[in-house]
Scaffold this motif. Sequence first.
Motif, PDB file in Angstrom:
ATOM      1  N   GLU A 242      24.705  55.261  -7.284  1.00 48.68           N
ATOM      2  CA  GLU A 242      23.806  55.891  -6.318  1.00 48.68           C
ATOM      3  C   GLU A 242      24.442  57.057  -5.577  1.00 48.68           C
ATOM      4  N   HIS A 243      25.776  57.132  -5.562  1.00 45.50           N
ATOM      5  CA  HIS A 243      26.435  58.234  -4.860  1.00 45.50           C
ATOM      6  C   HIS A 243      26.674  59.436  -5.767  1.00 45.50           C
TER       7      HIS A 243
ATOM      8  N   SER B 121      18.012  50.490  -9.209  1.00 45.10           N
ATOM      9  CA  SER B 121      18.948  51.100  -8.273  1.00 45.10           C
ATOM     10  C   SER B 121      20.138  50.182  -8.042  1.00 45.10           C
ATOM     11  N   ASP B 122      21.277  50.795  -7.761  1.00 43.27           N
ATOM     12  CA  ASP B 122      22.469  50.040  -7.412  1.00 43.27           C
ATOM     13  C   ASP B 122      22.192  49.098  -6.240  1.00 43.27           C
ATOM     14  N   HIS B 123      21.509  49.636  -5.237  1.00 43.05           N
ATOM     15  CA  HIS B 123      21.215  48.860  -4.026  1.00 43.05           C
ATOM     16  C   HIS B 123      20.416  47.609  -4.368  1.00 43.05           C
TER      17      HIS B 123
ATOM     18  N   VAL C  10      21.923  60.008 -10.968  1.00 38.66           N
ATOM     19  CA  VAL C  10      20.588  59.731 -10.419  1.00 38.66           C
ATOM     20  C   VAL C  10      19.546  60.631 -11.066  1.00 38.66           C
TER      21      VAL C  10
ATOM     22  N   GLY D 126      22.419  61.332  -1.265  1.00 34.27           N
ATOM     23  CA  GLY D 126      21.596  60.557  -0.344  1.00 34.27           C
ATOM     24  C   GLY D 126      22.136  60.464   1.068  1.00 34.27           C
TER      25      GLY D 126
ATOM     26  N   SER E 297      24.914  62.212  -7.813  1.00 35.65           N
ATOM     27  CA  SER E 297      23.594  62.834  -7.968  1.00 35.65           C
ATOM     28  C   SER E 297      23.280  63.166  -9.420  1.00 35.65           C
TER      29      SER E 297
END
Length: 390
Positions: free
Chosen positions: A302-303, A324-326, A308, A66, A305
Amino acid sequence: MGGGSGGHVTPVLAVINELNRLDPELKVSFVCDKAFESQSRGLMQHASVEVPIHTVVAGKLRRYHGIPWWKQLLDIPTTLKNIRDVFVVFFGIIQSIVLLARLKPQVVFAKGGYVCLPVGIAAHVLRIPLVIHDSDTKAGLTNKVLGRWASRIGTGAPLQNYSYPKEISKYVGVPIDAAFHPFTDEEQYAAKATLGLSDLKKPLVVVTGGGLGAKSINDAMGEIAPELLKKGMSIFHITGKKHYEAVERVAHKHADYQIVPFVYKDQAVTLGAADIVVARGSATFLQELAALRKPVIIIPAEHLSDQVKNAKVFEAAEAALVLSDHAVVKRPTILSEAIMSLVEEPAEASHIAAQLNTFAKPNAAADVAAQIVEVGSIQKKPVENGSGSF
């Protein structure tokens, strides 16, 4: 070899046990990175044959999902670490050549993770046959490199997800222990009793961020645990070793909220006790849950891939809820809402579990073991003093 997470170690354990079933005189050693050495030693104690543990240094290429490549390049500390690790990998290759020359294996099996790169290159240099396995739905960088020299390749997802040569590749699934299977109600109650839960009829959520833990998940659980406990839930929280003390120090104290750093044995019992599981997007862990037929909430790192993409594949198949982590960091209650939605809608939870179970490949360990035995048996002659070793 394998390392970096339990997802690169527990499949090796399953394959070792299957190899030992085929060959009672099996000799095997396991190579990992220093960071996962203690967890590897704990897990390998449950192998059906003695497994000496060796460590080599290994570097990795830090790439973050991302974030544009040019922004990552401008991240000077990370770029310097990547440059440093080029030299680390070179030293690891020399270290691995010395190790393999001493062990004289007939076959080297690479499960995945950056530690496999120097050992795999060393195997190629020494002309030792190499078998690799890729759990994720997206091929890892290390396996992409080693794939060009591999004699056989096993994959965790259908072959169309990879660019490996089809003539040496086989979709086998992810090797897991035979203890992972759908639990009956009686087995689940017995598993809950093993965990020491006070009320076996309370819904149990097992939470884990993987072998090394996940701060975002741990922090969210710290905030939402009191609410879940008030609503009649039990919680079994696996924090990861490096996060345990911080989590335990501030955690809500309650008889139905258990906190542990890691689970070395009877992982199938721990997960089999669960009514709902919250986890990262590890392909191995998701395969274990698929075999257990458990509803899962995936919060991929999230970092990463590969996690994800794994999450997207399972979400598209209606085999998981994905957060999502966020979102979890920004609003932790989104996790408690997802958990309670599955508790309050058992039909939806059952549907997710059934869809996840379609991904189960119970013969994966046997199929990978067969690839290793095949490669070992087609050698013209065994390596000197290496009879029966892998």
